[in-house]
Design a protein around this motif. Structure first.
Motif, PDB file in Angstrom:
ATOM      1  N   PRO A 149       0.791  -1.227   0.000  1.00  0.00           N
ATOM      2  CA  PRO A 149       0.000   0.000   0.000  1.00  0.00           C
ATOM      3  C   PRO A 149       0.823   1.276   0.000  1.00  0.00           C
ATOM      4  CG  PRO A 149       0.155  -0.884   2.220  1.00  0.00           C
ATOM      5  CD  PRO A 149       0.921  -1.821   1.344  1.00  0.00           C
ATOM      6  N   LEU A 150       2.174   1.172   0.070  1.00  0.00           N
ATOM      7  CA  LEU A 150       2.984   2.377   0.235  1.00  0.00           C
ATOM      8  C   LEU A 150       2.886   3.313  -0.965  1.00  0.00           C
ATOM      9  CD1 LEU A 150       6.193   0.891   1.887  1.00  0.00           C
ATOM     10  CD2 LEU A 150       4.395   2.242   2.973  1.00  0.00           C
ATOM     11  N   LEU A 151       2.841   2.764  -2.172  1.00  0.00           N
ATOM     12  CA  LEU A 151       2.752   3.571  -3.382  1.00  0.00           C
ATOM     13  C   LEU A 151       1.520   3.144  -4.158  1.00  0.00           C
ATOM     14  CD1 LEU A 151       6.472   3.338  -4.559  1.00  0.00           C
ATOM     15  CD2 LEU A 151       5.403   5.246  -3.362  1.00  0.00           C
ATOM     16  N   ASN A 152       0.866   4.108  -4.791  1.00  0.00           N
ATOM     17  CA  ASN A 152      -0.264   3.726  -5.640  1.00  0.00           C
ATOM     18  C   ASN A 152       0.067   4.022  -7.096  1.00  0.00           C
ATOM     19  OD1 ASN A 152      -1.253   6.518  -6.386  1.00  0.00           O
ATOM     20  ND2 ASN A 152      -1.425   6.640  -4.150  1.00  0.00           N
ATOM     21  N   ILE A 153      -0.655   3.321  -7.975  1.00  0.00           N
ATOM     22  CA  ILE A 153      -0.353   3.400  -9.409  1.00  0.00           C
ATOM     23  C   ILE A 153      -0.489   4.812  -9.937  1.00  0.00           C
ATOM     24  CG2 ILE A 153      -1.144   2.647 -11.687  1.00  0.00           C
ATOM     25  CD1 ILE A 153      -1.843  -0.049 -10.441  1.00  0.00           C
ATOM     26  N   GLN A 154      -1.533   5.535  -9.487  1.00  0.00           N
ATOM     27  CA  GLN A 154      -1.737   6.903  -9.970  1.00  0.00           C
ATOM     28  C   GLN A 154      -0.559   7.803  -9.580  1.00  0.00           C
ATOM     29  OE1 GLN A 154      -3.975   5.155  -8.230  1.00  0.00           O
ATOM     30  NE2 GLN A 154      -5.550   4.752  -9.812  1.00  0.00           N
ATOM     31  N   LEU A 202      10.468  10.392  -3.616  1.00  0.00           N
ATOM     32  CA  LEU A 202      11.704   9.623  -3.654  1.00  0.00           C
ATOM     33  C   LEU A 202      11.965   8.919  -2.330  1.00  0.00           C
ATOM     34  CD1 LEU A 202      14.076  12.047  -5.633  1.00  0.00           C
ATOM     35  CD2 LEU A 202      13.157   9.851  -6.427  1.00  0.00           C
ATOM     36  N   GLN A 203      11.596   9.572  -1.237  1.00  0.00           N
ATOM     37  CA  GLN A 203      11.764   8.949   0.076  1.00  0.00           C
ATOM     38  C   GLN A 203      10.868   7.712   0.196  1.00  0.00           C
ATOM     39  OE1 GLN A 203      14.000  10.014   2.757  1.00  0.00           O
ATOM     40  NE2 GLN A 203      13.446   7.876   3.137  1.00  0.00           N
ATOM     41  N   GLN A 204       9.622   7.810  -0.282  1.00  0.00           N
ATOM     42  CA  GLN A 204       8.727   6.648  -0.287  1.00  0.00           C
ATOM     43  C   GLN A 204       9.279   5.540  -1.181  1.00  0.00           C
ATOM     44  OE1 GLN A 204       4.495   7.557  -0.906  1.00  0.00           O
ATOM     45  NE2 GLN A 204       4.968   9.713  -0.447  1.00  0.00           N
ATOM     46  N   LEU A 205       9.802   5.948  -2.327  1.00  0.00           N
ATOM     47  CA  LEU A 205      10.355   4.981  -3.273  1.00  0.00           C
ATOM     48  C   LEU A 205      11.546   4.253  -2.658  1.00  0.00           C
ATOM     49  CD1 LEU A 205       9.790   4.080  -6.186  1.00  0.00           C
ATOM     50  CD2 LEU A 205      11.446   5.795  -6.951  1.00  0.00           C
ATOM     51  N   THR A 213      16.149  -8.039  -8.784  1.00  0.00           N
ATOM     52  CA  THR A 213      15.231  -8.705  -9.707  1.00  0.00           C
ATOM     53  C   THR A 213      13.788  -8.515  -9.269  1.00  0.00           C
ATOM     54  OG1 THR A 213      16.914 -10.370 -10.204  1.00  0.00           O
ATOM     55  CG2 THR A 213      14.650 -10.910 -10.771  1.00  0.00           C
ATOM     56  N   GLU A 214      13.525  -8.695  -7.961  1.00  0.00           N
ATOM     57  CA  GLU A 214      12.164  -8.516  -7.446  1.00  0.00           C
ATOM     58  C   GLU A 214      11.715  -7.069  -7.589  1.00  0.00           C
ATOM     59  OE1 GLU A 214       9.549  -8.887  -3.309  1.00  0.00           O
ATOM     60  OE2 GLU A 214      11.714  -9.290  -3.286  1.00  0.00           O
ATOM     61  N   THR A 215      12.630  -6.133  -7.300  1.00  0.00           N
ATOM     62  CA  THR A 215      12.283  -4.713  -7.379  1.00  0.00           C
ATOM     63  C   THR A 215      11.872  -4.333  -8.795  1.00  0.00           C
ATOM     64  OG1 THR A 215      13.883  -4.203  -5.632  1.00  0.00           O
ATOM     65  CG2 THR A 215      13.116  -2.367  -6.967  1.00  0.00           C
ATOM     66  N   LEU A 216      12.646  -4.772  -9.777  1.00  0.00           N
ATOM     67  CA  LEU A 216      12.353  -4.423 -11.164  1.00  0.00           C
ATOM     68  C   LEU A 216      11.107  -5.130 -11.679  1.00  0.00           C
ATOM     69  CD1 LEU A 216      15.960  -4.403 -12.638  1.00  0.00           C
ATOM     70  CD2 LEU A 216      14.572  -2.465 -11.892  1.00  0.00           C
ATOM     71  N   LYS A 217      10.820  -6.267 -11.095  1.00  0.00           N
ATOM     72  CA  LYS A 217       9.585  -6.964 -11.481  1.00  0.00           C
ATOM     73  C   LYS A 217       8.364  -6.215 -10.966  1.00  0.00           C
ATOM     74  CE  LYS A 217       7.254 -11.443 -11.054  1.00  0.00           C
ATOM     75  NZ  LYS A 217       7.323 -12.827 -10.486  1.00  0.00           N
ATOM     76  N   ARG A 218       8.456  -5.714  -9.726  1.00  0.00           N
ATOM     77  CA  ARG A 218       7.332  -4.998  -9.124  1.00  0.00           C
ATOM     78  C   ARG A 218       7.234  -3.560  -9.648  1.00  0.00           C
ATOM     79  NH1 ARG A 218       5.886  -7.410  -4.177  1.00  0.00           N
ATOM     80  NH2 ARG A 218       5.955  -9.667  -4.510  1.00  0.00           N
ATOM     81  N   LEU A 252      18.351  10.174  -4.821  1.00  0.00           N
ATOM     82  CA  LEU A 252      18.597   9.459  -6.062  1.00  0.00           C
ATOM     83  C   LEU A 252      19.748   8.462  -5.896  1.00  0.00           C
ATOM     84  CD1 LEU A 252      18.268  12.163  -8.871  1.00  0.00           C
ATOM     85  CD2 LEU A 252      16.905  10.084  -8.642  1.00  0.00           C
ATOM     86  N   PHE A 253      20.810   8.923  -5.252  1.00  0.00           N
ATOM     87  CA  PHE A 253      21.965   8.050  -5.022  1.00  0.00           C
ATOM     88  C   PHE A 253      21.564   6.836  -4.185  1.00  0.00           C
ATOM     89  CE2 PHE A 253      25.395   6.777  -2.160  1.00  0.00           C
ATOM     90  CZ  PHE A 253      26.363   6.402  -3.069  1.00  0.00           C
ATOM     91  N   GLN A 254      20.763   7.060  -3.142  1.00  0.00           N
ATOM     92  CA  GLN A 254      20.364   5.955  -2.271  1.00  0.00           C
ATOM     93  C   GLN A 254      19.462   4.959  -2.999  1.00  0.00           C
ATOM     94  OE1 GLN A 254      18.771   8.418   0.904  1.00  0.00           O
ATOM     95  NE2 GLN A 254      20.489   7.895   2.237  1.00  0.00           N
ATOM     96  N   CYS A 255      18.580   5.485  -3.860  1.00  0.00           N
ATOM     97  CA  CYS A 255      17.716   4.591  -4.643  1.00  0.00           C
ATOM     98  C   CYS A 255      18.551   3.715  -5.581  1.00  0.00           C
ATOM     99  CB  CYS A 255      16.698   5.401  -5.448  1.00  0.00           C
ATOM    100  SG  CYS A 255      15.366   6.129  -4.457  1.00  0.00           S
ATOM    101  N   LEU A 256      19.516   4.327  -6.257  1.00  0.00           N
ATOM    102  CA  LEU A 256      20.373   3.577  -7.167  1.00  0.00           C
ATOM    103  C   LEU A 256      21.236   2.569  -6.405  1.00  0.00           C
ATOM    104  CD1 LEU A 256      21.463   6.496  -9.518  1.00  0.00           C
ATOM    105  CD2 LEU A 256      20.022   4.552 -10.162  1.00  0.00           C
ATOM    106  N   TRP A 257      21.742   2.998  -5.265  1.00  0.00           N
ATOM    107  CA  TRP A 257      22.581   2.088  -4.467  1.00  0.00           C
ATOM    108  C   TRP A 257      21.753   0.908  -3.970  1.00  0.00           C
ATOM    109  CZ3 TRP A 257      27.469   1.390  -4.296  1.00  0.00           C
ATOM    110  CH2 TRP A 257      28.047   0.622  -3.269  1.00  0.00           C
ATOM    111  N   GLY A 258      20.446   1.164  -3.681  1.00  0.00           N
ATOM    112  CA  GLY A 258      19.576   0.079  -3.261  1.00  0.00           C
ATOM    113  C   GLY A 258      19.340  -0.935  -4.366  1.00  0.00           C
ATOM    114  N   LEU A 259      19.487  -0.507  -5.631  1.00  0.00           N
ATOM    115  CA  LEU A 259      19.299  -1.414  -6.766  1.00  0.00           C
ATOM    116  C   LEU A 259      20.580  -2.171  -7.128  1.00  0.00           C
ATOM    117  CD1 LEU A 259      17.136   0.747  -9.209  1.00  0.00           C
ATOM    118  CD2 LEU A 259      16.402  -1.262  -7.923  1.00  0.00           C
TER     119      LEU A 259
END
Length: 604
Positions: A17-22, A57-60, A71-76, A103-110
């Motif tokens: 429920p953290l992020l919605n499609i819209q 970005l913080q939610q992301l 792999t799971e992240t990119l699938k979702r 942005l750096f933290q999101c990329l590092w998480g991937l």
């Protein structure tokens, strides 16, 4: 920018429920529409949405960190590669420190330290390239992480883009207004508002300082050259938190544009106000010397009027607080010195600088003692005292008579403004105290009234007439005591002075600071031999327990003499006496309490 994989749709399960499609679709559309922020509309829209983008970005980031693998992240979140990649190419996003960090933290998480399939290996290669762009010379931790974990040297791509953009926009800012040269030509000022809005996320960025300074200093010759309120608010906030780096003239221009920044500058000075008169006076003088505020006020009288209004309001609330008076006196002194240096410019009349002050008193009070012969001081002060007395008498007559309330308020207003000007020009108060040392009973009344009015401008809570009686009593004791050249010292006068100064005294008396100030001036300026003055001074100060206060007043007097606000005929003699009295007080801390007055010898 290459991407992790093409956008194939947005997928989300009911358990997430953290992020919605819209919401995700909204931000992806924004990133696509912004592109590389190479036109004013996309730049403006990027800046307006930057705060909300940081929240997203913080939610992301929270979502990415909750996944078990890339792999799971990119699938979702199949949109993620395109979304982050587009933001990394937007210099208006990457120039913002917090957005760049997220942005750096999101990329590092991937990033996968041990990729287990082709998707994760391809993702790693792409992330390494993007890290080259995001790493900066300021982000040492980032650079070290890249070198250690991926062997990729940090580069300054986005900073180079930012610098080029700043140079280009700064050139546009410097163009002259073309509003009136060609009615068919677009005015060059049309871009100023958009440009200032574009600078909102850059206010704390050192690379943007030249552009921000150029915007602040651009002459407002056209109605279209208005700066964005968001831009000014961001600058004011950064200035308040001391995160803003501007050149001197740009800082002055910020005060001109932003009232809150000007108020903040005054409040910073108030933080330097000494807690005890004299003890922090030197620090305050140094702070004022380093401050741009007196110089800025001398350049723009409208700014001086605002600062003066702030001081006026503070003084109304703290009528008897000497440290506040000290700040106002010191600031006005610095301002007048800066004003004297502006003679090559078009001079503004004194009435424009001090529109609320009694005009009859303006020039006499603003004139420095050093600007007239010493023999004219007493006559000048007597005139000032008489003029102020007439103002207060008119006020009191208005209160006692059947005058209208408006007339009474006008009288209060005139007296307060006269007193405020006297506080600003307190060099004459010091000269009056100095002249009282050599005055006789027949010519001390006017000077004593002036000093009493300085300490007690209103009759609220105390009658000025009664305080004047107490002032005359203190002066009589001092005058009689310092006339004695041969021993013994006049015991009764010394005891009376100690009683007047003692905090334990139950009788109504003038402020101890006033009487102690008179004592300090008698000890410094009298013709009494130094040994005699020192003994009188030490006896009264030790007996009243006001050693620290006396030391502060001596220090304050020394600074005033060094500043030339009051002059003695024999400056070397005066400074030597101040040093001797200061040494006496230092010695007093290491000795027992003084003896009873009259039980010691006195050498002439």
């Amino acid at each position: 920018m290459s991407q992790l994989q093409p956008q194939t749709g947005l997928q989300q399960t009911a358990e997430e429920p953290l992020l919605n499609i819209q919401q995700m679709q909204f931000w992806l559309d924004k990133a696509v529409a912004w592109g590389q922020a190479d036109n004013p509309d996309s730049q403006k829209d990027t800046c307006l949405h930057l705060s909300r983008l940081r929240d997203f970005l913080q939610q992301l980031l929270t979502r990415i960190n909750s996944m078990s693998s890339t792999t799971e992240t990119l699938k979702r979140l199949p949109f993620l590669g395109q979304f982050l990649g587009r933001l990394c190419w937007n210099p208006y996003v990457t120039a913002d420190a917090m957005s760049r960090k997220l942005l750096f933290q999101c990329l590092w998480g991937l990033y996968s330290e041990h990729p287990c399939n082709a998707v994760e290996r391809k993702a790693n290669q792409w992330i390494q390239k993007v890290f080259c762009q995001l790493a900066t010379e300021e982000d040492d931790a980032t650079s070290h992480a890249l070198i250690k974990h991926m062997g990729v040297p940090p580069k300054e791509y986005h900073l180079k883009v930012l610098r080029k953009m700043v140079v280009m926009l700064q050139e546009n800012t410097g163009k002259s207004c073309s509003s009136f040269s060609n009615i068919n030509q677009r005015c060059s000022c049309d871009s100023i508002l958009a440009m200032s809005e574009a600078c909102v996320p850059l206010v704390t960025c050192p690379e943007a300082a030249p552009l921000i300074g150029a915007l602040l200093q651009k002459p407002m010759t056209c109605v279209r050259s208005t700066l964005s309120e968001d831009f000014l608010d961001a600058l004011s906030s950064a200035y308040s938190s001391q995160c803003l780096s501007l050149e001197e003239q740009a800082e002055v221009s910020l005060w001109h544009h932003s009232l809150s920044s000007l108020e903040e500058a005054v409040l910073r000075l108030l933080e330097c106000v000494p807690t005890n008169t004299g003890s922090g006076t030197q620090k305050l003088e140094q702070q004022l010397a380093q401050s741009l505020l007196p110089k800025a006020c001398a350049q723009q009288y409208s700014m001086f009027l605002v600062v003066n209004d702030i001081f006026r309001s503070i003084l109304k609330q703290a009528e008897g607080v000497e440290p506040v008076k000290c700040l106002i006196q010191s600031f006005t002194s610095c301002f007048l010195r800066e004003l004297a240096l502006q003679q090559h410019q078009a001079r503004v009349s004194l009435k424009a600088w001090f529109p609320q002050s009694p005009q009859r008193l303006l020039v006499p009070l603003l004139t420095l003692p050093s600007e007239m012969p010493r023999e004219a001081w007493r006559r000048h002060l007597n005139w000032l005292s008489s003029s102020l007395q007439r103002l207060t008498e008119e006020e009191e007559e208005g209160e006692d008579g059947e005058s209208s309330s408006s007339t009474s308020l006008e009288g209060h207003y005139k007296v307060f403004e006269a007193w405020f000007l006297l506080v600003q020009c307190a060099h004459w108060v010091q000269v009056a105290a100095q002249l009282l040392v050599t005055s006789g009973p027949e010519d001390c009344d006017q000077l004593l009234w002036l000093l009493t009015f300085y300490h007690y401008p209103t009759t609220r809570g105390h009658q000025r007439a009664l305080q004047l009686v107490r002032a005359k009593e203190a002066w009589d004791h001092l005058h009689s005591t310092f006339l004695v050249v041969l021993p013994p010292l006049p015991v009764e006068h010394l005891k009376s002075l100690i009683t007047l100064l003692s905090p334990r005294s139950q009788q109504p008396s003038l402020s101890t600071l006033f009487i102690l100030s008179l004592l300090v001036n008698f000890a410094v300026f009298s013709q009494q031999p130094l040994s005699g003055s020192t003994e009188i001074f030490q006896t009264v100060v030790d007996g009243s327990g006001l050693v620290d206060e006396a030391a502060s007043l001596l220090s304050s007097l020394e600074l005033k003499l060094n500043g030339g606000s009051c002059l003695s005929g024999d400056a070397n003699r005066v400074h030597l006496r101040i040093k001797a009295l200061q040494n006496t007080l230092t010695h007093a801390h290491s000795t027992k309490p003084c003896r009873e007055p009259g039980t010691h010898t006195h050498t002439a």
